[in-house]
Design a protein around this motif. Sequence first.
Motif, PDB file in Angstrom:
ATOM      1  N   LEU A 211      21.735 -34.809  31.192  1.00 47.63           N
ATOM      2  CA  LEU A 211      22.441 -34.390  29.989  1.00 47.63           C
ATOM      3  C   LEU A 211      22.510 -35.540  28.987  1.00 47.63           C
ATOM      4  O   LEU A 211      22.419 -36.707  29.359  1.00 47.63           O
ATOM      5  N   ARG A 212      22.663 -35.174  27.723  1.00 46.48           N
ATOM      6  CA  ARG A 212      22.711 -36.208  26.689  1.00 46.48           C
ATOM      7  C   ARG A 212      23.870 -37.173  26.933  1.00 46.48           C
ATOM      8  O   ARG A 212      23.748 -38.372  26.715  1.00 46.48           O
ATOM      9  N   GLU A 220      27.762 -41.101  30.928  1.00 47.83           N
ATOM     10  CA  GLU A 220      26.473 -40.561  31.342  1.00 47.83           C
ATOM     11  C   GLU A 220      26.693 -39.353  32.247  1.00 47.83           C
ATOM     12  O   GLU A 220      27.710 -39.270  32.948  1.00 47.83           O
ATOM     13  N   ALA A 221      25.728 -38.429  32.256  1.00 49.27           N
ATOM     14  CA  ALA A 221      25.930 -37.196  33.029  1.00 49.27           C
ATOM     15  C   ALA A 221      24.603 -36.526  33.353  1.00 49.27           C
ATOM     16  O   ALA A 221      23.584 -36.746  32.689  1.00 49.27           O
ATOM     17  N   ALA A 222      24.623 -35.700  34.372  1.00 50.25           N
ATOM     18  CA  ALA A 222      23.479 -34.867  34.748  1.00 50.25           C
ATOM     19  C   ALA A 222      24.025 -33.577  35.342  1.00 50.25           C
ATOM     20  O   ALA A 222      25.176 -33.505  35.783  1.00 50.25           O
ATOM     21  N   PHE A 223      23.188 -32.551  35.364  1.00 55.10           N
ATOM     22  CA  PHE A 223      23.556 -31.240  35.896  1.00 55.10           C
ATOM     23  C   PHE A 223      22.734 -30.986  37.148  1.00 55.10           C
ATOM     24  O   PHE A 223      21.508 -31.107  37.135  1.00 55.10           O
ATOM     25  N   TYR A 247      27.335 -31.234  28.666  1.00 58.03           N
ATOM     26  CA  TYR A 247      28.284 -31.268  29.785  1.00 58.03           C
ATOM     27  C   TYR A 247      29.441 -30.308  29.514  1.00 58.03           C
ATOM     28  O   TYR A 247      29.807 -29.479  30.359  1.00 58.03           O
ATOM     29  N   ASN A 248      30.054 -30.412  28.324  1.00 56.25           N
ATOM     30  CA  ASN A 248      31.198 -29.560  27.997  1.00 56.25           C
ATOM     31  C   ASN A 248      30.787 -28.102  27.846  1.00 56.25           C
ATOM     32  O   ASN A 248      31.548 -27.190  28.201  1.00 56.25           O
TER      33      ASN A 248
END
Length: 509
Positions: A211-212, A220-223, A247-248
């Motif tokens: 994710l951006r 930082e994030a990932a799905f 993310y949101n």
Amino acid sequence: MKKRALISVSDKQNIVEFAQGLVELDYEIVSTGGTLKALQNASIPAVSIDQVTGFPEILDGRLKTLHPKVHGGLLGKRSNPNHLEQMEANEIGPIDIVVVNLYPFKQTLVSEGVTREDIIENIDIGGPTMLRSAAKNFEDVIVVVDPGDYNAILEGLKTTTINLDFRQKLAAKVFRHTANYDAIIANYFLSQTGEKFPETYTVTYEKVQTLRYGENPHQEAAFYKNPVQNGMSLATAKQLHGKELSYNNIQDANAAVEILAEYDLPTAVAVKHMNPCGVGMGESIADAFQLAFDADAVSIFGGIVALNREVDSDTAEKLSEIFLEIVIAPSFSEKALEILTRKKNIRLLTMEMAQKDESFKLTTVDGGVLIQTKDIASVSKGDLEVVTERAPSEEELENLLFAWKAVKHVKSNAIVLAKNNQTIGVGAGQMNRVGAARIAIEQAGDKVVGSVLASDAFFPMPDTVEEAIKAGVTAIIQPGGSKGDQDSIDVCNEHGIAMVYTRMRHFKH
């Protein structure tokens, strides 16, 4: 002596080309079963594993690579003279590359009509063992589990030796792969034994996308998705239009889908910050959306809408009039797509809605994780206990149950006001229940007269009931169970208000 590569793969994607590349680099190919046949059919010189071990494949292929001449060739350290001496004494030749991917356990598990025997036979034993042996000795053995790495490995071998950093990355991928594989198997057996909370809890997820950023741009994030899906989910939804989800977006979309699963009739749910700002149920999906929109025409701006019927052109026209981040539905008519795709930034997703996920809910805390079964419990008319002198009318009962389904998904302390199959006021996430009621009443405005109220938990004092009666609420649904229950009942009886208990709480922290 020629270098040797052992190849034994279930997924044969690009394996012929990779093996041909190794042959051109003067590697001897050793292979097993179906992989050996595929290579030989492609005229790639390969020898069978039993020519190396001197022992036949037996037990219907269950035993073929579990042999010292295989694992000695993988585990022997080339920099250790003692290892080399023992390998020579036992006629064990080194194996320099291992290319293995495993029996399709996951794919078998989710196949229709699969038998228990099919599932058990697709538990790979030799493959994970070879991978682990080779990965442990990554300094000397190149271990390959992902077809996506074939080209990089061939290019590396053509120009120079594969450096230690790349070897270690390949080994790390192997251990992630086998951990994922074993976790899926472990969870299958857990489902068979019926144990909910075993002594260790193993979970595994597979990456969908990076994710951006996370909740905020500095995070930082990932799905990731559950590799074994029980029906449709947001992780497997099909995106028809718009940029990638954030993310949101994913959090809010998931909340919308979970709320929508409560309703059978045509229903629309608008969500903002994981709370419903409007829920509407109508004769048609267009009517349902109009009710959801009218419930809170301010908060829906920039929100997410989920609908449990196909989006038709009438509904699409209404949706297109406001700024929405995402619209989720089982399908969109051709005309609806034409209308909505005129808006560049709206995201359109399709997925089946009429399901409740019975898996577990995991919430991380510092140093650990909380695990609980999901709150998929519901109540019907027959479950309700009338505790006041006046029983609710049929219309009130319908609206009480409608509001109860919504309040279940509102952050606690939670109050929902509803009227004519529409939420008209939502009080979410307050530190006291009367505060939540006041927010919902203020939002409802003039509509509050003749409405019903749902509370996710009991009333410790009658102050919430008093606020509701003063505003014009005519019926209340709540779990009951407080020491002060009678005080609230007495206030209701004094004013001719109906109240029912569900004997079920829906805290949502």
